[in-house]
Motif scaffolding. Structure first.
Motif, PDB file in Angstrom:
ATOM      1  N   ALA A 269       0.615  -0.994  -0.234  1.00  0.00           N
ATOM      2  CA  ALA A 269       0.254  -0.551   0.131  1.00  0.00           C
ATOM      3  C   ALA A 269       0.605   1.235  -0.076  1.00  0.00           C
ATOM      4  O   ALA A 269       0.597   2.219  -0.847  1.00  0.00           O
ATOM      5  CB  ALA A 269      -1.247  -0.189   1.279  1.00  0.00           C
ATOM      6  N   ALA A 270       1.706   0.855   0.753  1.00  0.00           N
ATOM      7  CA  ALA A 270       2.889   2.102   0.553  1.00  0.00           C
ATOM      8  C   ALA A 270       3.367   2.545   0.269  1.00  0.00           C
ATOM      9  O   ALA A 270       3.524   4.103  -0.673  1.00  0.00           O
ATOM     10  CB  ALA A 270       4.063   2.158   1.812  1.00  0.00           C
ATOM     11  N   ALA A 271       3.551   1.491  -0.731  1.00  0.00           N
ATOM     12  CA  ALA A 271       4.886   1.224  -2.270  1.00  0.00           C
ATOM     13  C   ALA A 271       3.538   2.535  -3.529  1.00  0.00           C
ATOM     14  O   ALA A 271       3.867   3.270  -4.514  1.00  0.00           O
ATOM     15  CB  ALA A 271       5.019   0.378  -2.799  1.00  0.00           C
ATOM     16  N   ALA A 272       2.060   1.923  -3.389  1.00  0.00           N
ATOM     17  CA  ALA A 272       1.364   2.601  -4.330  1.00  0.00           C
ATOM     18  C   ALA A 272       1.228   3.747  -4.138  1.00  0.00           C
ATOM     19  O   ALA A 272       0.516   4.711  -4.559  1.00  0.00           O
ATOM     20  CB  ALA A 272       0.111   1.477  -4.390  1.00  0.00           C
ATOM     21  N   LEU A 273       0.617   4.477  -2.682  1.00  0.00           N
ATOM     22  CA  LEU A 273       0.573   4.757  -2.297  1.00  0.00           C
ATOM     23  C   LEU A 273       2.206   6.626  -3.161  1.00  0.00           C
ATOM     24  O   LEU A 273       1.623   7.625  -3.470  1.00  0.00           O
ATOM     25  CB  LEU A 273       0.810   6.019  -0.900  1.00  0.00           C
ATOM     26  CG  LEU A 273       0.778   7.367   0.274  1.00  0.00           C
ATOM     27  CD1 LEU A 273      -0.225   7.647   0.847  1.00  0.00           C
ATOM     28  CD2 LEU A 273       2.283   8.352  -0.354  1.00  0.00           C
ATOM     29  N   ASN A 274       3.096   5.965  -3.172  1.00  0.00           N
ATOM     30  CA  ASN A 274       4.368   7.268  -3.358  1.00  0.00           C
ATOM     31  C   ASN A 274       4.169   7.176  -4.892  1.00  0.00           C
ATOM     32  O   ASN A 274       4.887   7.687  -5.457  1.00  0.00           O
ATOM     33  CB  ASN A 274       5.527   5.691  -2.379  1.00  0.00           C
ATOM     34  CG  ASN A 274       6.125   6.768  -1.546  1.00  0.00           C
ATOM     35  OD1 ASN A 274       5.501   7.575  -1.025  1.00  0.00           O
ATOM     36  ND2 ASN A 274       7.089   6.168  -1.148  1.00  0.00           N
ATOM     37  N   GLN A 275       3.358   5.489  -5.764  1.00  0.00           N
ATOM     38  CA  GLN A 275       3.235   5.676  -7.293  1.00  0.00           C
ATOM     39  C   GLN A 275       2.667   7.179  -7.597  1.00  0.00           C
ATOM     40  O   GLN A 275       2.569   7.060  -8.831  1.00  0.00           O
ATOM     41  CB  GLN A 275       2.905   4.534  -7.645  1.00  0.00           C
ATOM     42  CG  GLN A 275       3.123   4.290  -8.902  1.00  0.00           C
ATOM     43  CD  GLN A 275       2.889   2.979  -9.462  1.00  0.00           C
ATOM     44  OE1 GLN A 275       2.237   2.054  -8.755  1.00  0.00           O
ATOM     45  NE2 GLN A 275       1.854   2.977 -10.769  1.00  0.00           N
ATOM     46  N   GLY A 276       1.591   6.628  -6.726  1.00  0.00           N
ATOM     47  CA  GLY A 276       0.345   7.906  -7.568  1.00  0.00           C
ATOM     48  C   GLY A 276       1.053   9.260  -6.798  1.00  0.00           C
ATOM     49  O   GLY A 276       0.610  10.367  -7.954  1.00  0.00           O
ATOM     50  N   ILE A 277       1.874   9.924  -6.092  1.00  0.00           N
ATOM     51  CA  ILE A 277       2.409  11.203  -5.825  1.00  0.00           C
ATOM     52  C   ILE A 277       3.443  11.482  -6.543  1.00  0.00           C
ATOM     53  O   ILE A 277       3.795  12.440  -7.005  1.00  0.00           O
ATOM     54  CB  ILE A 277       3.385  10.597  -4.620  1.00  0.00           C
ATOM     55  CG1 ILE A 277       2.228  10.900  -3.314  1.00  0.00           C
ATOM     56  CG2 ILE A 277       4.735  12.016  -3.846  1.00  0.00           C
ATOM     57  CD1 ILE A 277       2.593  10.413  -2.006  1.00  0.00           C
ATOM     58  N   GLU A 278       4.276  10.088  -7.155  1.00  0.00           N
ATOM     59  CA  GLU A 278       5.094  10.194  -8.668  1.00  0.00           C
ATOM     60  C   GLU A 278       4.170  10.354  -9.876  1.00  0.00           C
ATOM     61  O   GLU A 278       4.800  11.660 -10.266  1.00  0.00           O
ATOM     62  CB  GLU A 278       5.798   9.140  -9.479  1.00  0.00           C
ATOM     63  CG  GLU A 278       6.706   8.597  -7.821  1.00  0.00           C
ATOM     64  CD  GLU A 278       7.383   7.843  -7.358  1.00  0.00           C
ATOM     65  OE1 GLU A 278       7.510   6.680  -9.084  1.00  0.00           O
ATOM     66  OE2 GLU A 278       8.137   7.124  -7.433  1.00  0.00           O
ATOM     67  N   GLN A 279       3.535   9.892 -10.070  1.00  0.00           N
ATOM     68  CA  GLN A 279       2.215  10.669 -10.796  1.00  0.00           C
ATOM     69  C   GLN A 279       1.916  11.398 -11.663  1.00  0.00           C
ATOM     70  O   GLN A 279       1.816  12.573 -12.276  1.00  0.00           O
ATOM     71  CB  GLN A 279       1.143   9.467 -10.895  1.00  0.00           C
ATOM     72  CG  GLN A 279       1.488   7.777 -11.812  1.00  0.00           C
ATOM     73  CD  GLN A 279       0.598   7.384 -11.101  1.00  0.00           C
ATOM     74  OE1 GLN A 279      -0.284   7.148 -10.755  1.00  0.00           O
ATOM     75  NE2 GLN A 279       0.702   6.222 -11.742  1.00  0.00           N
ATOM     76  N   CYS A 280       1.699  12.966 -10.384  1.00  0.00           N
ATOM     77  CA  CYS A 280       1.556  13.878  -9.862  1.00  0.00           C
ATOM     78  C   CYS A 280       2.689  14.910  -9.834  1.00  0.00           C
ATOM     79  O   CYS A 280       2.406  15.777 -10.949  1.00  0.00           O
ATOM     80  CB  CYS A 280       0.939  13.764  -8.610  1.00  0.00           C
ATOM     81  SG  CYS A 280      -1.011  13.353  -7.710  1.00  0.00           S
ATOM     82  N   ILE A 281       3.392  14.894  -9.189  1.00  0.00           N
ATOM     83  CA  ILE A 281       4.765  15.345  -9.643  1.00  0.00           C
ATOM     84  C   ILE A 281       5.376  15.547 -11.272  1.00  0.00           C
ATOM     85  O   ILE A 281       5.381  16.162 -11.361  1.00  0.00           O
ATOM     86  CB  ILE A 281       5.994  14.583  -9.127  1.00  0.00           C
ATOM     87  CG1 ILE A 281       5.660  15.124  -7.702  1.00  0.00           C
ATOM     88  CG2 ILE A 281       7.567  15.313  -9.318  1.00  0.00           C
ATOM     89  CD1 ILE A 281       6.810  14.432  -6.463  1.00  0.00           C
ATOM     90  N   ALA A 282       5.329  14.354 -11.662  1.00  0.00           N
ATOM     91  CA  ALA A 282       5.900  13.904 -13.076  1.00  0.00           C
ATOM     92  C   ALA A 282       4.671  15.136 -14.499  1.00  0.00           C
ATOM     93  O   ALA A 282       5.107  15.715 -15.115  1.00  0.00           O
ATOM     94  CB  ALA A 282       4.907  12.741 -14.245  1.00  0.00           C
ATOM     95  N   LEU A 283       3.536  15.611 -13.603  1.00  0.00           N
ATOM     96  CA  LEU A 283       2.471  16.325 -14.391  1.00  0.00           C
ATOM     97  C   LEU A 283       3.330  17.893 -14.432  1.00  0.00           C
ATOM     98  O   LEU A 283       3.198  19.143 -15.577  1.00  0.00           O
ATOM     99  CB  LEU A 283       0.982  16.665 -13.953  1.00  0.00           C
ATOM    100  CG  LEU A 283       0.341  15.106 -14.189  1.00  0.00           C
ATOM    101  CD1 LEU A 283      -0.626  14.907 -13.584  1.00  0.00           C
ATOM    102  CD2 LEU A 283       0.444  14.648 -15.745  1.00  0.00           C
ATOM    103  N   CYS A 284       4.106  18.078 -13.415  1.00  0.00           N
ATOM    104  CA  CYS A 284       4.440  19.695 -12.962  1.00  0.00           C
ATOM    105  C   CYS A 284       5.633  19.920 -12.351  1.00  0.00           C
ATOM    106  O   CYS A 284       5.601  19.952 -11.409  1.00  0.00           O
ATOM    107  CB  CYS A 284       3.236  20.353 -12.876  1.00  0.00           C
ATOM    108  SG  CYS A 284       2.205  20.333 -11.168  1.00  0.00           S
ATOM    109  N   PRO A 285       6.582  18.835 -12.226  1.00  0.00           N
ATOM    110  CA  PRO A 285       7.779  18.601 -11.874  1.00  0.00           C
ATOM    111  C   PRO A 285       8.597  20.221 -10.872  1.00  0.00           C
ATOM    112  O   PRO A 285       8.913  19.580  -9.162  1.00  0.00           O
ATOM    113  CB  PRO A 285       8.664  18.049 -12.739  1.00  0.00           C
ATOM    114  CG  PRO A 285       8.490  18.293 -13.658  1.00  0.00           C
ATOM    115  CD  PRO A 285       7.222  18.231 -13.732  1.00  0.00           C
ATOM    116  N   ARG A 286       8.280  20.688 -11.442  1.00  0.00           N
ATOM    117  CA  ARG A 286       8.759  22.324 -10.794  1.00  0.00           C
ATOM    118  C   ARG A 286       7.624  22.809  -9.632  1.00  0.00           C
ATOM    119  O   ARG A 286       8.542  23.561  -8.653  1.00  0.00           O
ATOM    120  CB  ARG A 286       8.652  23.718 -11.841  1.00  0.00           C
ATOM    121  CG  ARG A 286      10.022  23.501 -12.502  1.00  0.00           C
ATOM    122  CD  ARG A 286       9.104  24.268 -14.124  1.00  0.00           C
ATOM    123  NE  ARG A 286       9.823  25.479 -13.369  1.00  0.00           N
ATOM    124  CZ  ARG A 286       9.781  26.862 -14.170  1.00  0.00           C
ATOM    125  NH1 ARG A 286       9.813  26.669 -15.581  1.00  0.00           N
ATOM    126  NH2 ARG A 286       9.923  28.300 -13.660  1.00  0.00           N
TER     127      ARG A 286
END
Length: 328
Positions: A269-286
């Motif tokens: 579950a924690a790995a999936a949560l962090n994967q979701g965070i990564e997907q959000c950051i990928a849209l506007c990493p700055r």
């Protein structure tokens, strides 16, 4: 001698009160400025942080270098510099967001992508995870505008009552990061309401957490979300407010949570949560809060991350050494 602590405490409280009054006065002034001007001042503040070696600048570059090791040194520094300009905008616009009428702030939302994910037609509650990306206070206000919402909240040392009042606009319930707060989240979800959580803060050592990869680096990650989802049957999504160019406003992004975020295996579950965070950051990493010391806690009390010289070269080398030590 015994009277000294009692005399020091009032002086400390007086100093804190003076600080808070000064900050409030400054924020009231800033809230009256045009939104675009606030962003201009914020970008200038960000440039000042860039110009002089400091820990915020170093920590942001360490995190970026850990997360994107494939980038060239030039591209890492360029991303760091863009992040710090956005970082300045984040803290200048907060006065506008907290102190202007809610309709003024919500009126700055130009688009909502994935809005259908916010629907609760099945009667179940909805857990909405908003990372420290873009304007997270705007994301919270948009969520509250959709219906009854309980927001998981960490009490602050300074300006706490101002933050509470701002986040309660629209009728939100604030739940402190305690057992009582968790019960409030569960109760709200059981009634089909929203629960808003910032998922990328490092949990306390004595709370439920697990190490899970974030950009391939072990990060101490909350396991509250999967437990809430299993207990309440609520769905989970991610949402954030992207800051649009030229102070044009904000775009709300809603993304489905990765599979496994409600797993009864905390590591999965924690790995999936962090994967979701990564997907959000990928849209506007700055626009991510890269200066935050996200990798402060290390597995097996490993080597500290946020240490060493303040020069860009030192920060990149520190991250490179740490990446090499991570088991593959």
């Amino acid at each position: 001698m015994t009277d000294q602590p009692s005399s020091e405490q009032p002086r400390s409280a007086t100093f804190k009160g003076t600080q808070e009054r000064a900050i409030r006065a400054l924020m009231r002034l800033l809230s009256r400025l045009p939104f675009g001007l606030l962003h201009g001042i914020g970008a200038l503040v960000g440039w000042l942080v860039i110009l002089f070696p400091n820990r915020q600048r170093r920590n942001a570059l360490i995190n970026i270098s850990l997360s994107y090791p494939h980038l060239s040194a030039k591209d890492k520094i360029r991303l760091r510099n863009g992040c710090l300009r956005e970082f300045g905008k984040t803290y200048l616009e907060i006065a506008y967001i907290w102190l202007r009428p809610a309709q003024d702030v919500l009126g700055l939302i130009r688009d909502v992508r994935g809005a259908e994910l916010l629907e609760r037609g099945d009667g179940r509650g909805l857990i909405v995870l908003s990372p420290h990306l873009g304007a997270w206070e705007v994301a919270g206000m948009h969520l509250v505008a959709q219906g009854p919402t309980t927001i998981f909240y960490k009490p602050q040392k300074y300006l706490d009552d101002l933050i509470v009042d701002a986040r309660r606009r629209g009728g939100a319930t604030l739940a402190p990061i305690t057992a009582r707060g968790i019960r409030a989240l569960v109760q709200g979800l059981s009634k089909g309401e929203y629960a808003g959580i910032l998922p990328d803060q490092e949990p306390r050592a004595d709370k439920g957490a697990a190490f899970a990869p974030l950009f391939g680096v072990p990060a101490w990650t909350m396991v509250l979300v999967n437990r809430l989802a299993r207990k309440s049957g609520a769905r989970v999504i991610f949402m954030f407010a992207e800051r649009l160019p030229r102070s044009a406003g904000f775009c709300i992004h809603c993304l489905p949570a990765p599979d496994g975020i409600d797993s009864d295996d905390d590591g999965v579950a924690a790995a999936a949560l962090n994967q979701g965070i990564e997907q959000c950051i990928a849209l506007c990493p700055r626009q991510y809060l890269w200066p935050y010391r996200r990798f402060r806690r290390r597995p097996d009390n490993g080597k500290k991350v946020y240490t060493g010289g303040l020069r860009d070269y030192d920060a990149i080398e520190t991250a490179a050494r740490l990446r090499k030590s991570i088991p593959r």
